[in-house]
Design a protein around this motif. Structure first.
Motif, PDB file in Angstrom:
ATOM      1  N   ARG A  19      -3.830   0.887   8.547  1.00 52.65           N
ATOM      2  CA  ARG A  19      -3.210   0.956   9.975  1.00 52.65           C
ATOM      3  C   ARG A  19      -2.229   2.208   9.987  1.00 52.65           C
ATOM      4  O   ARG A  19      -1.921   2.593  11.039  1.00 52.65           O
ATOM      5  N   ARG A  20      -1.588   2.692   8.771  1.00 52.80           N
ATOM      6  CA  ARG A  20      -0.783   3.706   8.740  1.00 52.80           C
ATOM      7  C   ARG A  20      -1.727   4.966   9.283  1.00 52.80           C
ATOM      8  O   ARG A  20      -1.199   5.923   9.755  1.00 52.80           O
ATOM      9  N   LEU A  21      -3.074   5.002   8.924  1.00 55.45           N
ATOM     10  CA  LEU A  21      -3.964   6.088   9.236  1.00 55.45           C
ATOM     11  C   LEU A  21      -4.350   6.056  10.875  1.00 55.45           C
ATOM     12  O   LEU A  21      -4.684   7.010  11.344  1.00 55.45           O
ATOM     13  N   LEU A  22      -4.479   4.844  11.372  1.00 58.53           N
ATOM     14  CA  LEU A  22      -4.667   4.809  12.863  1.00 58.53           C
ATOM     15  C   LEU A  22      -3.563   5.148  13.547  1.00 58.53           C
ATOM     16  O   LEU A  22      -2.305   4.808  13.414  1.00 58.53           O
ATOM     17  N   ILE A  23      -3.738   6.003  14.699  1.00 58.49           N
ATOM     18  CA  ILE A  23      -2.729   6.576  15.559  1.00 58.49           C
ATOM     19  C   ILE A  23      -3.075   5.634  16.724  1.00 58.49           C
ATOM     20  O   ILE A  23      -4.118   5.718  17.597  1.00 58.49           O
ATOM     21  N   GLY A  24      -2.031   4.938  17.240  1.00 56.92           N
ATOM     22  CA  GLY A  24      -2.107   4.182  18.467  1.00 56.92           C
ATOM     23  C   GLY A  24      -1.536   4.996  19.579  1.00 56.92           C
ATOM     24  O   GLY A  24      -0.893   6.281  19.338  1.00 56.92           O
ATOM     25  N   ILE A  25      -1.407   4.518  20.883  1.00 56.32           N
ATOM     26  CA  ILE A  25      -0.836   5.567  21.958  1.00 56.32           C
ATOM     27  C   ILE A  25       0.766   5.785  21.668  1.00 56.32           C
ATOM     28  O   ILE A  25       0.810   6.908  22.089  1.00 56.32           O
ATOM     29  N   ASN A  26       1.477   4.751  21.409  1.00 52.29           N
ATOM     30  CA  ASN A  26       2.855   5.229  21.256  1.00 52.29           C
ATOM     31  C   ASN A  26       3.133   6.202  20.241  1.00 52.29           C
ATOM     32  O   ASN A  26       3.592   7.266  20.403  1.00 52.29           O
ATOM     33  N   ARG A  27       2.314   6.040  18.806  1.00 47.20           N
ATOM     34  CA  ARG A  27       2.438   6.993  18.147  1.00 47.20           C
ATOM     35  C   ARG A  27       1.886   8.387  18.348  1.00 47.20           C
ATOM     36  O   ARG A  27       2.269   9.603  18.033  1.00 47.20           O
ATOM     37  N   ARG A  28       0.856   8.403  19.234  1.00 54.36           N
ATOM     38  CA  ARG A  28       0.216   9.526  19.431  1.00 54.36           C
ATOM     39  C   ARG A  28       1.295  10.474  20.353  1.00 54.36           C
ATOM     40  O   ARG A  28       1.731  11.574  20.462  1.00 54.36           O
ATOM     41  N   ASN A  29       1.960   9.671  21.372  1.00 55.47           N
ATOM     42  CA  ASN A  29       2.941  10.207  22.098  1.00 55.47           C
ATOM     43  C   ASN A  29       4.010  10.719  21.542  1.00 55.47           C
ATOM     44  O   ASN A  29       4.558  11.923  21.808  1.00 55.47           O
ATOM     45  N   VAL A  30       4.660   9.935  20.389  1.00 54.48           N
ATOM     46  CA  VAL A  30       5.809  10.386  19.649  1.00 54.48           C
ATOM     47  C   VAL A  30       5.479  11.285  18.646  1.00 54.48           C
ATOM     48  O   VAL A  30       6.421  12.465  18.507  1.00 54.48           O
ATOM     49  N   GLU A  31       4.453  11.330  18.295  1.00 47.39           N
ATOM     50  CA  GLU A  31       4.158  12.297  16.968  1.00 47.39           C
ATOM     51  C   GLU A  31       3.468  13.676  17.303  1.00 47.39           C
ATOM     52  O   GLU A  31       3.494  14.648  16.684  1.00 47.39           O
ATOM     53  N   LEU A  32       2.570  13.127  18.301  1.00 44.81           N
ATOM     54  CA  LEU A  32       1.887  14.664  18.528  1.00 44.81           C
ATOM     55  C   LEU A  32       1.889  15.114  20.051  1.00 44.81           C
ATOM     56  O   LEU A  32       2.098  16.437  20.103  1.00 44.81           O
ATOM     57  N   ILE A  33       1.796  14.350  21.044  1.00 47.25           N
ATOM     58  CA  ILE A  33       2.069  14.963  22.340  1.00 47.25           C
ATOM     59  C   ILE A  33       3.187  15.537  22.744  1.00 47.25           C
ATOM     60  O   ILE A  33       3.565  16.716  22.925  1.00 47.25           O
ATOM     61  N   TYR A  34       4.320  14.816  22.626  1.00 49.85           N
ATOM     62  CA  TYR A  34       5.735  15.172  22.855  1.00 49.85           C
ATOM     63  C   TYR A  34       6.440  16.465  22.166  1.00 49.85           C
ATOM     64  O   TYR A  34       6.759  17.410  22.700  1.00 49.85           O
TER      65      TYR A  34
END
Length: 300
Positions: A19-34
């Motif tokens: 689960r730590r390796l999977l990127i969900g929408i919130n994590r994608r936004n916080v860690e990658l997009i923003y």
């Protein structure tokens, strides 16, 4: 401790690690997009015409633009420009998910063409479609620009997979470095489009070799195209090193650090960038059978 309890604990640890390796929408936004995509630069990717201009200036190959319509007055001139074209693609500058894209495959006579799927396109229907784009029918009711570009002639590897549509390679880049990839293949149920949410097929591509190793569609794996019958696994992507280089150069040309770059391989021109996405979807994880967290560099 019993073997059953040990096995259960190991299973929980494995699940948590996965689960730590999977990127969900919130994590994608916080860690990658923003952190990597300043909102002020979103229009550079969301406006496909503007993207093409930037990439062209950086010598990143893109399909040739045939006509641009910024208002209704431009439509007659655009249609006249297409009289001698046997095939072309009409696109909104600001739509998403393939909405509003019209693919014309062959010319019947002046002012009459056929689109992918066989339906006829007339000068009148083309005029109406261009007007709808300009009025914002495919861009959230915002006025838009319409443009027409050359139709890509797909490399034979992709043409063999599905002749009545265009396969494209989605390359995820972080700081311009390719980290995960898939080939998107159209089907009848996807109406000839490569979009996975519309029923297309995703092929996971090994980053080192360019070979397909997993196929995914509609929530399950498969090994052959359900309609063409073509084998999907073990395929080598044509011009793979050049595809990765093209995605890298596209990422380097834009002030956006996390992108989904869509690349096609033209039979004559090689890799071309169709568009870039500042908020790429996460279905690529299902296609690859692993999370983006497994391939993220520690210090991007």
């Amino acid at each position: 401790m019993s073997s059953r309890v040990t096995a259960l604990r190991d299973g929980v640890r494995h699940l948590l690690a996965r689960r730590r390796l999977l990127i969900g929408i919130n994590r994608r936004n916080v860690e990658l997009i923003y952190p990597h995509n300043p909102r002020a630069h979103y229009p550079l990717a969301d406006d496909k015409l503007l993207t093409k201009e930037i990439l062209s200036a950086a010598n990143v190959p893109v399909p040739r633009t045939l006509a641009v319509c910024t208002g209704l007055a431009d439509i007659p001139r655009a249609i006249g420009r297409l009289d001698d074209e046997s095939s072309f693609v009409v696109k909104p500058a600001s739509s998403s998910g393939g909405q509003g894209i019209l693919v014309v495959t062959n010319r019947v006579e002046p002012g009459r063409w056929r689109r992918a799927g066989g339906n006829e396109v007339t000068a009148a229907s083309l005029q109406q479609h261009l007007a709808e784009i300009i009025f914002g029918a495919y861009s959230g009711d915002r006025t838009d620009r319409a443009f027409v570009e050359e139709r890509v002639v797909p490399h034979q590897v992709f043409g063999d997979l599905w002749a009545d549509g265009l396969c494209d390679l989605r390359i995820i880049t972080l700081a311009a470095q390719p980290i995960m990839a898939m080939l998107r293949i159209p089907t009848t149920r996807s109406a000839g489009r490569a979009n996975l949410h519309q029923g297309g097929i995703g092929l996971a591509i090994d980053m080192a070799s360019g070979k397909s190793f997993r196929a995914w569609s509609q929530g399950g794996t498969l090994s052959v195209h359900p309609e063409s019958g073509r084998a999907l696994l073990g395929l080598t992507m044509p011009d793979w090193p050049a595809v990765l280089d093209t995605a890298h150069r596209a990422g380097a040309a834009l002030p956006l650090g996390y992108l989904g770059t869509d690349v096609v391989v033209d039979a004559h021109r090689g890799p071309l960038v169709l568009e870039v996405n500042v908020r790429p979807g996460l279905e690529i994880q299902n296609v690859n059978g692993r999370g983006l967290g497994a391939v993220l560099p520690e210090n991007p």
